[in-house]
Scaffold this active site. Structure first.
Site, PDB file in Angstrom:
ATOM      1  CB  CYS A 184      -0.902  -0.010   1.238  1.00  0.00           C
ATOM      2  SG  CYS A 184      -1.821   1.528   1.474  1.00  0.00           S
ATOM      3  CG  ASP A 191      -1.746  -4.549  -1.150  1.00  0.00           C
ATOM      4  OD1 ASP A 191      -2.533  -4.774  -0.212  1.00  0.00           O
ATOM      5  OD2 ASP A 191      -1.426  -3.403  -1.515  1.00  0.00           O
TER       6      ASP A 191
END
Length: 276
Positions: A184, A191
């Site tokens: 992020c 992620d």
């Protein structure tokens, strides 16, 4: 330079609103990243969609009895705005103690609110758990490249120079990897995802594609923008007749995001992978 998401609630301590509140939704303009990529927002080199799955969806019936369900949301890739994910989670949470007469009402409310934030029509389907249970877990198409023998030490910045192809050899193939990881851009949270590349054109070196994907490992960007960067880098290298790039990311906070970008229109089935 401040990231546009830093004006949102992303990465900040927040209270959880339990009564319906569409104002919680926060847009992030796509045009800044499009400009950074050097592409014309009025003439995008791809078409596509961002498929979101919401696994933590609940509201109250008029009687006060809770309902749990799942939702599939499709945001057009050309929409002016990305829907910031934490704001989306807070918005969904605001439905928890709110009363709605039916699935259809919740679906209509969500479609209206998300369309207003995205700036383009957003499709929403509400599913019962029984309906969702009939949807099988699948494998990605084509050849898995994860067993390619490579050496790599670059992880913080996507490196398109790693990509190699053989222009003299024309192929039509599908390749996939489960080694996609990015972070992020605001919180730094990881992620995790799986990536699929389907193309027709100059033969792509499989090992080079794997090395390139791994170079995203500590790169900070949104899911949608990672997939767009991969599409653009491959398109520039291959100059293909056809190219589709999509990623199936793991969920965080009850949401997963699955961006699809392609040179041509697609009939997309929202089929989950084993890690989803």
């Amino acid at each position: 330079m401040q990231h546009p998401a830093e004006e949102s609630l992303l990465g900040k301590q927040t209270g959880y609103v339990t009564q319906y509140d569409a104002s919680l939704l926060f847009p992030i303009e796509r045009r800044f990243k499009w400009q950074a990529f050097g592409i014309d927002e009025n003439n995008l080199p791809y078409q596509g969609v961002d498929i979101w799955n919401a696994y933590e969806l609940s509201w109250l019936l008029p009687s006060g009895k809770p309902v749990v369900a799942m939702a599939e949301i499709r945001v057009p890739a050309h929409s002016p705005n990305i829907i910031e994910s934490k704001s989306f989670k807070l918005y969904l949470n605001s439905l928890n103690q709110s009363r709605f007469a039916s699935f259809a009402e919740v679906q209509a409310v969500m479609s209206r609110d998300l369309t207003a934030i995205a700036g383009a029509p957003v499709q929403v389907w509400i599913k019962t758990l029984a309906q969702a249970a009939t949807e099988a877990v699948v494998e990605l198409p084509g050849i898995c490249i994860d067993e390619q023998d490579i050496a790599i030490s670059q992880y913080d910045q996507p490196n398109a120079s790693l990509l190699q192809c053989r222009p003299s050899k024309q192929v039509k193939e599908s390749l996939h990897t489960h080694l996609l990881r990015s972070s992020c851009p605001v919180t730094g949270q990881p992620d995790w995802g799986s990536l699929c590349v389907e193309y027709q054109g100059a033969a792509l070196c499989h090992a080079s594609l794997l090395a390139y994907v791994i170079s995203f490992r500590q790169h900070q960007d949104f899911h949608e923008q990672c997939v767009e960067r991969i599409f653009l880098d491959l398109y520039q290298l291959l100059q293909p007749q056809k190219l589709t790039v999509f990623a199936r990311y793991l969920r965080r906070g009850g949401l997963d995001i699955n961006p699809y970008r392609s040179t041509h229109s697609l009939e997309l089935a929202n089929t989950r992978l084993v890690r989803q």
